[in-house]
Enzyme design. Structure first.
Site, PDB file in Angstrom:
ATOM      1  N   ALA A   6      28.699  17.999  12.423  1.00  0.00           N
ATOM      2  CA  ALA A   6      29.380  16.964  11.638  1.00  0.00           C
ATOM      3  C   ALA A   6      29.650  15.702  12.457  1.00  0.00           C
ATOM      4  O   ALA A   6      29.688  14.597  11.907  1.00  0.00           O
ATOM      5  CB  ALA A   6      30.688  17.523  11.087  1.00  0.00           C
ATOM      6  N   ASP A  64      17.687  15.674  17.876  1.00  0.00           N
ATOM      7  CA  ASP A  64      17.867  16.628  18.956  1.00  0.00           C
ATOM      8  C   ASP A  64      18.300  15.830  20.177  1.00  0.00           C
ATOM      9  O   ASP A  64      17.675  14.816  20.508  1.00  0.00           O
ATOM     10  CB  ASP A  64      16.609  17.448  19.248  1.00  0.00           C
ATOM     11  CG  ASP A  64      16.982  18.734  19.975  1.00  0.00           C
ATOM     12  OD1 ASP A  64      17.729  19.549  19.386  1.00  0.00           O
ATOM     13  OD2 ASP A  64      16.560  18.922  21.133  1.00  0.00           O
TER      14      ASP A  64
HETATM   15  P1  ITT Z   1      22.151  20.379  15.163  1.00  0.00           P
HETATM   16  O1  ITT Z   1      21.019  21.051  15.919  1.00  0.00           O
HETATM   17  O2  ITT Z   1      22.582  21.135  13.963  1.00  0.00           O
HETATM   18  O3  ITT Z   1      21.886  18.920  14.891  1.00  0.00           O
HETATM   19  P2  ITT Z   1      23.613  20.758  17.674  1.00  0.00           P
HETATM   20  O4  ITT Z   1      24.951  20.320  18.159  1.00  0.00           O
HETATM   21  O5  ITT Z   1      23.238  22.204  17.901  1.00  0.00           O
HETATM   22  O6  ITT Z   1      23.481  20.387  16.115  1.00  0.00           O
HETATM   23  P3  ITT Z   1      21.504  19.909  19.500  1.00  0.00           P
HETATM   24  O7  ITT Z   1      20.764  21.203  19.491  1.00  0.00           O
HETATM   25  O8  ITT Z   1      20.719  18.621  19.432  1.00  0.00           O
HETATM   26  O9  ITT Z   1      22.525  19.811  18.289  1.00  0.00           O
HETATM   27  O10 ITT Z   1      22.434  19.887  20.787  1.00  0.00           O
HETATM   28  C1  ITT Z   1      23.075  18.713  21.125  1.00  0.00           C
HETATM   29  C2  ITT Z   1      24.165  18.994  22.151  1.00  0.00           C
HETATM   30  O11 ITT Z   1      24.092  18.001  23.176  1.00  0.00           O
HETATM   31  C3  ITT Z   1      25.539  18.842  21.513  1.00  0.00           C
HETATM   32  O12 ITT Z   1      26.011  20.061  20.978  1.00  0.00           O
HETATM   33  C4  ITT Z   1      26.367  18.353  22.704  1.00  0.00           C
HETATM   34  O13 ITT Z   1      26.729  19.437  23.513  1.00  0.00           O
HETATM   35  C5  ITT Z   1      25.372  17.478  23.452  1.00  0.00           C
HETATM   36  N1  ITT Z   1      25.414  16.078  22.949  1.00  0.00           N
HETATM   37  C6  ITT Z   1      24.451  15.437  22.229  1.00  0.00           C
HETATM   38  N2  ITT Z   1      24.851  14.201  21.900  1.00  0.00           N
HETATM   39  C7  ITT Z   1      26.088  14.057  22.406  1.00  0.00           C
HETATM   40  C8  ITT Z   1      27.032  13.021  22.389  1.00  0.00           C
HETATM   41  O14 ITT Z   1      26.805  11.881  21.735  1.00  0.00           O
HETATM   42  N3  ITT Z   1      28.185  13.202  23.027  1.00  0.00           N
HETATM   43  C9  ITT Z   1      28.439  14.345  23.670  1.00  0.00           C
HETATM   44  N4  ITT Z   1      27.631  15.395  23.721  1.00  0.00           N
HETATM   45  C10 ITT Z   1      26.445  15.253  23.098  1.00  0.00           C
END
Ligand code: ITT
Length: 189
Positions: A6, A64
């Site tokens: 979210a 991602d």
């Molecule tokens: P979806 O796959 O459902 O989109 P997810 O959180 O599992 O959700 P990812 O597999 O792309 O998504 O993992 C991204 C992770 O990287 C996220 O859970 C954070 O731990 C980190 N991350 C990515 N963007 C970030 C941000 O803007 N600020 C802080 N941490 C971030």
């Protein structure tokens, strides 16, 4: 947007600023934790987008993203969400990162975001990065994930100390979404 996160969806909605209204997995009734079995951000982003396209017959995009730390040879990278194992926990991930870097003087890191879009049946990729350093302790309550530890270059505060618009203006996701918007504006005019 093929995401169950979210926080990501809220950041992207703010960036889109009404140009598009997004639906997330929850909005289309998709409760699957879509498999991410690729070895790159690109592959995993595309895997999420393709899953929705094939199962729900909708054009969509997926994000991602992750944190790439110099002193850890690029870890946690594509494993950022589950760095400290299951269940996903931002607090545990940050704790693990601090422990691994406890005696490390090289604190350089970057956030990477790859957006995979399927539009009119064609695949597109948009990428954004932001360079920074990993703090020695958590600071701030905004954002999510590793934000309380990430200080972008040129700033004295972490992403978690910025208001969402300030983070979006310079973040990996902000940069990738800017490219997505550019593309869609061209396509939709
Ligand atoms: P979806 O796959 O459902 O989109 P997810 O959180 O599992 O959700 P990812 O597999 O792309 O998504 O993992 C991204 C992770 O990287 C996220 O859970 C954070 O731990 C980190 N991350 C990515 N963007 C970030 C941000 O803007 N600020 C802080 N941490 C971030």
């Amino acid at each position: 947007m093929a995401t169950g996160n979210a926080h990501k969806a809220a950041e992207v909605a703010q960036l889109l600023d009404g140009i598009l209204e997004i639906q997330t997995l929850k909005d289309i009734g998709c409760t699957t934790d879509i498999p991410e079995t690729g070895n790159t951000f690109e592959a995993n982003a595309m895997q999420k987008a393709v899953y929705v396209f094939e199962n729900f017959n909708k054009d969509c995009f997926a994000d991602d993203s992750g944190l790439v730390v110099d002193a850890l040879d690029g870890a946690p990278g594509i494993y950022s969400a589950r760095f400290a194992g299951e269940p996903k926990s931002d607090a545990a991930n940050n704790e693990k990162l601090l422990q691994l870097l406890a005696n490390e003087s090289n604190r350089k890191a970057k956030f990477v975001c790859v957006i995979a879009l399927i539009f009119k049946g064609e695949k597109h990729l948009f990428e954004g990065e932001v360079q920074g350093t990993i703090r020695n302790s958590l600071s701030g309550r905004e954002g999510f994930g590793y934000d309380p530890l990430f200080q972008p270059d040129g700033y004295a505060i972490t992403f978690a100390e910025m208001d969402p618009a300030e983070k979006n203006a310079i973040s990996h996701r902000g940069r990738a979404v800017a490219k997505l918007i550019e593309f869609l504006k061209d396509e939709l005019k």
